[in-house]
Design a protein around this motif. Structure first.
Motif, short mmCIF file in Angstrom:
data_model
loop_
_atom_site.label_atom_id
_atom_site.label_comp_id
_atom_site.label_asym_id
_atom_site.label_seq_id
_atom_site.Cartn_x
_atom_site.Cartn_y
_atom_site.Cartn_z
N VAL A 8 0.83 -1.20 0.00
CA VAL A 8 0.00 0.00 0.00
C VAL A 8 0.88 1.26 0.00
CG1 VAL A 8 -1.77 1.28 1.24
CG2 VAL A 8 -1.87 -1.21 1.16
N ILE A 9 2.01 1.17 0.71
CA ILE A 9 2.95 2.31 0.72
C ILE A 9 3.49 2.56 -0.68
CG2 ILE A 9 5.20 3.09 1.57
CD1 ILE A 9 4.63 1.78 4.21
N ASP A 10 3.73 1.48 -1.46
CA ASP A 10 4.20 1.64 -2.85
C ASP A 10 3.26 2.55 -3.63
OD1 ASP A 10 6.49 0.12 -2.71
OD2 ASP A 10 5.48 -1.75 -3.20
N ARG A 11 1.97 2.30 -3.53
CA ARG A 11 0.98 3.10 -4.25
C ARG A 11 0.93 4.52 -3.67
NH1 ARG A 11 -1.89 -1.81 -3.72
NH2 ARG A 11 -3.14 -0.95 -2.01
N GLU A 12 1.10 4.63 -2.34
CA GLU A 12 1.02 5.93 -1.70
C GLU A 12 2.18 6.84 -2.13
OE1 GLU A 12 -0.94 8.72 0.79
OE2 GLU A 12 -1.52 6.88 -0.26
N ILE A 13 3.33 6.26 -2.44
CA ILE A 13 4.48 7.05 -2.91
C ILE A 13 4.11 7.81 -4.17
CG2 ILE A 13 6.78 6.88 -3.96
CD1 ILE A 13 7.41 4.67 -1.95
N GLU A 14 3.43 7.13 -5.11
CA GLU A 14 3.02 7.78 -6.35
C GLU A 14 2.02 8.90 -6.08
OE1 GLU A 14 1.57 4.90 -9.08
OE2 GLU A 14 3.37 3.64 -9.00
N VAL A 15 1.09 8.65 -5.15
CA VAL A 15 0.06 9.64 -4.84
C VAL A 15 0.71 10.88 -4.19
CG1 VAL A 15 -1.97 10.13 -3.44
CG2 VAL A 15 -1.76 7.91 -4.59
N VAL A 16 1.57 10.66 -3.21
CA VAL A 16 2.19 11.78 -2.50
C VAL A 16 3.09 12.58 -3.43
CG1 VAL A 16 3.81 12.37 -0.65
CG2 VAL A 16 2.03 10.66 -0.25
N THR A 17 3.84 11.90 -4.30
CA THR A 17 4.71 12.60 -5.25
C THR A 17 3.90 13.53 -6.14
OG1 THR A 17 6.28 10.76 -5.26
CG2 THR A 17 6.40 12.31 -7.10
N SER A 18 2.77 13.02 -6.66
CA SER A 18 1.90 13.84 -7.50
C SER A 18 1.27 14.98 -6.70
CB SER A 18 0.81 12.96 -8.12
OG SER A 18 -0.10 13.72 -8.87
N LEU A 19 0.89 14.70 -5.46
CA LEU A 19 0.26 15.70 -4.60
C LEU A 19 1.22 16.86 -4.31
CD1 LEU A 19 -2.18 16.46 -2.74
CD2 LEU A 19 -0.99 15.21 -0.93
N ILE A 20 2.46 16.54 -3.97
CA ILE A 20 3.45 17.57 -3.66
C ILE A 20 3.73 18.44 -4.88
CG2 ILE A 20 5.86 17.97 -3.02
CD1 ILE A 20 4.19 17.14 -0.67
N ASP A 21 3.83 17.80 -6.03
CA ASP A 21 4.09 18.56 -7.26
C ASP A 21 2.95 19.53 -7.54
OD1 ASP A 21 5.64 18.79 -9.96
OD2 ASP A 21 3.57 18.39 -10.56
N SER A 22 1.73 19.08 -7.33
CA SER A 22 0.55 19.92 -7.59
C SER A 22 0.45 21.06 -6.59
CB SER A 22 -0.71 19.06 -7.57
OG SER A 22 -1.86 19.85 -7.70
N MET A 23 0.59 20.75 -5.31
CA MET A 23 0.42 21.76 -4.26
C MET A 23 1.53 22.81 -4.27
SD MET A 23 -2.35 21.36 -2.63
CE MET A 23 -3.68 20.15 -2.52
N SER A 24 2.71 22.45 -4.78
CA SER A 24 3.84 23.40 -4.80
C SER A 24 3.99 24.10 -6.14
CB SER A 24 5.14 22.67 -4.47
OG SER A 24 5.48 21.76 -5.51
N ASN A 25 3.00 23.90 -7.03
CA ASN A 25 3.05 24.49 -8.38
C ASN A 25 4.32 24.09 -9.13
OD1 ASN A 25 0.59 25.91 -8.04
ND2 ASN A 25 1.68 27.53 -6.92
N GLY A 26 4.74 22.86 -8.92
CA GLY A 26 5.89 22.33 -9.65
C GLY A 26 7.24 22.73 -9.09
#
Length: 525
Positions: free
Chosen positions: A94-112
């Motif tokens: 489950v952590i494997d999948r969460e890594i992808e989610v968090v990576t995408s979330l950080i990129d979006s919230m920080s405007n890249g």
């Protein structure tokens, strides 16, 4: 896991960036994601990055109800402070999948502006002591957590050409092993350019090279713009002869003969044109004065004041010549007013060959134009001495704040830089050119310094000037503004790829380098 007091936790590295954590007979999994500044951003504002991280933390707080625990962790070591987002849970898949989610979330919230990189193993020790911290913020992002630019990996075979030199600089960064980096004597005679913003470590780097070059038998002459070099050099533990001259007081160096320079008006004209911004008419009059008054200037105990007097009595007949003479007189008088003159009997004589390092301290010359004049006259006299008489030993000359001494304003000035750098090497004279403003420095400095040491440069204009003079990958170029004090990108003719190096911060000592690259199996990345 909720901790209310300092707690010892056992940790097992299970590879591929994952750890098993045992706490209260329960097993958890943890993955660490390195927090980095994204390299694809042209301009990043620190406040914008911090705000982006805050927004991301708020989102992670909401996601933590799904059975995950998130932490922002900063590790502090000899390599500095490195920041990670830790994802902790009971199910590794489950952590494997969460890594992808968090990576995408950080990129979006920080405007890249922020990117995450799944870190390799070996970061956490087998046992750690966790101390809970309280914060007055509801969603804290402590200032301790420093986000650095993404590290660029350098192909290790490219390090080999600059590993076995005589003059030790420091060790590589962004490589699996911290290889020692050294310069060879030939690098010095093909000239070195050191560039960086104020406080980036330029003076220390120049001092290190000068000091260690003198240990190898080279004589060193330093034109010290700010009066900093003597104190740095005296930290060295070797018994070197370091001789400092105050430029405001009478001095005589055998290799620097002002009378030889006065007898060559063309050379003097180049110097005065730069320092005083002379018009063609003013240059014409000064040329006439120097030609007619050369003999009287050579025997004068204070030639510059005598030059002012000769200009004052110059016979100007036309209106334009009178105006040009008067303007020239005012400019020269302003310079001469700050000159201290002394009879030749009061002047002590020395030689560059009498000392390991000779420092000419220009910092006490308050007038900037006069300081520039002194520096250029010294360089011109050194050039004449080399051409007319030859230098008895290898000589390294350090020009501090070169944008004042070799600026980019006029073609005549560019000619001074070109002659110094292109022709002096055949007389076994090498230059270290130090500048915080490459855009204000002669273009010939960038063209004729075959080795470049680039510290942190904050100005986009200055960074562009330096980058355009070398071959460098975009991702490595983007790290230049974020280099720490003492870190630099080294560019040499032998290495086809620039290399990030940490300049050795220890006191100036003669360090013998042991070992070589021959014992390592190296593969291209």
């Amino acid at each position: 896991m909720k901790l209310k007091k300092p707690t010892e936790i056992s940790v097992k590295d299970i590879g591929k960036g994952y750890y098993e954590i045992f706490y209260n007979s329960k097993k958890y999994y943890i993955a660490l994601l390195r927090v980095l500044r994204a390299l694809n951003r042209e301009k990043q504002d620190d406040l914008e990055i911090i705000e982006g991280l805050r927004r991301a933390v708020e989102s992670l707080v909401r996601r933590s109800k799904r059975g995950f625990t998130y932490s922002i962790v900063t590790t502090i070591s000899k390599n500095g402070a490195l920041t990670y987002i830790a994802i902790l849970g009971k199910d590794k898949s489950v952590i494997d999948r969460e890594i992808e989610v968090v990576t995408s979330l950080i990129d979006s919230m920080s405007n890249g502006n922020i990117t995450l990189k799944h870190s390799k193993s070996g970061i956490i020790r087998p046992k750690i002591l966790v101390i809970p911290l309280k914060s007055r913020y509801k969603v804290p992002v402590p200032e301790l957590h420093k986000i650095q630019p993404e590290v660029v990996r350098v192909p290790e075979p490219l390090i080999k050409p600059i590993h076995n030199g005589e003059i030790y600089l420091g060790t590589t960064l962004s490589t699996s092993y911290n290889y020692p980096i050294s310069l060879k004597a030939e690098h010095l005679f093909r000239h070195i350019g050191i560039f960086g913003s104020t406080g980036s470590g330029k003076t220390t780097t120049a001092s290190i090279i000068a000091y260690r070059a003198s240990l190898k038998g080279m004589k060193v002459l330093i034109l010290d713009w700010h009066g900093e070099y003597t104190n740095i050099l005296k930290k060295g533990k070797d018994k070197l002869s370091i001789f400092t001259l105050d430029a405001t007081k009478p001095m005589s160096i055998n290799e620097l003969n002002i009378n030889e320079l006065i007898s060559k008006p063309t050379e003097l004209l180049e110097v005065f044109e730069q320092v005083l911004d002379l018009s063609p008419a003013q240059l014409f009059i000064l040329d006439q004065v120097l030609e007619r008054g050369s003999r009287s200037l050579r025997i004068s105990p204070c030639w510059l004041k005598s030059l002012v007097e000769l200009v004052a009595v110059y016979n100007a007949e036309s209106r334009w010549s009178i105006e040009a003479r008067d303007a020239l007189y005012r400019k020269l008088k302003y310079l001469a007013a700050n000159i201290h003159c002394s009879s030749s009997s009061n002047i002590k004589t020395t030689s560059i060959n009498d000392h390991d390092i000779t420092v000419i301290d220009l910092s006490k010359v308050v007038n900037t134009r006069l300081r520039t004049l002194y520096a250029l006259l010294i360089l011109k006299m050194l050039e004449l001495s080399a051409v007319e008489h030859g230098i008895l030993t290898d000589l390294l000359v350090v020009i501090d704040e070169a944008h004042h001494v070799l600026p980019s304003r006029t073609s005549e000035v560019t000619g001074i830089a070109r002659k110094l750098l292109a022709e002096m090497r055949k007389w076994h004279i090498g230059f270290i050119i130090v500048s915080q403003s490459p855009s204000s420095t002669s273009s010939d400095v960038l063209k004729n310094t075959n080795t470049k040491i680039i510290h942190a440069i904050k100005s986009n204009i200055d960074k562009r000037i330096v980058v355009d003079s070398i071959i460098i990958r975009k991702e490595l170029e983007d790290t230049i503004p974020y280099l720490k004090v003492g870190e630099a990108i080294i560019v040499t003719p032998e290495a086809t790829e620039p290399i990030i190096v940490r300049i050795d911060p220890r006191p100036l000592i003669n360090i013998e380098i042991e070992g070589s690259l021959s014992g390592y199996e190296i593969e291209l990345e």
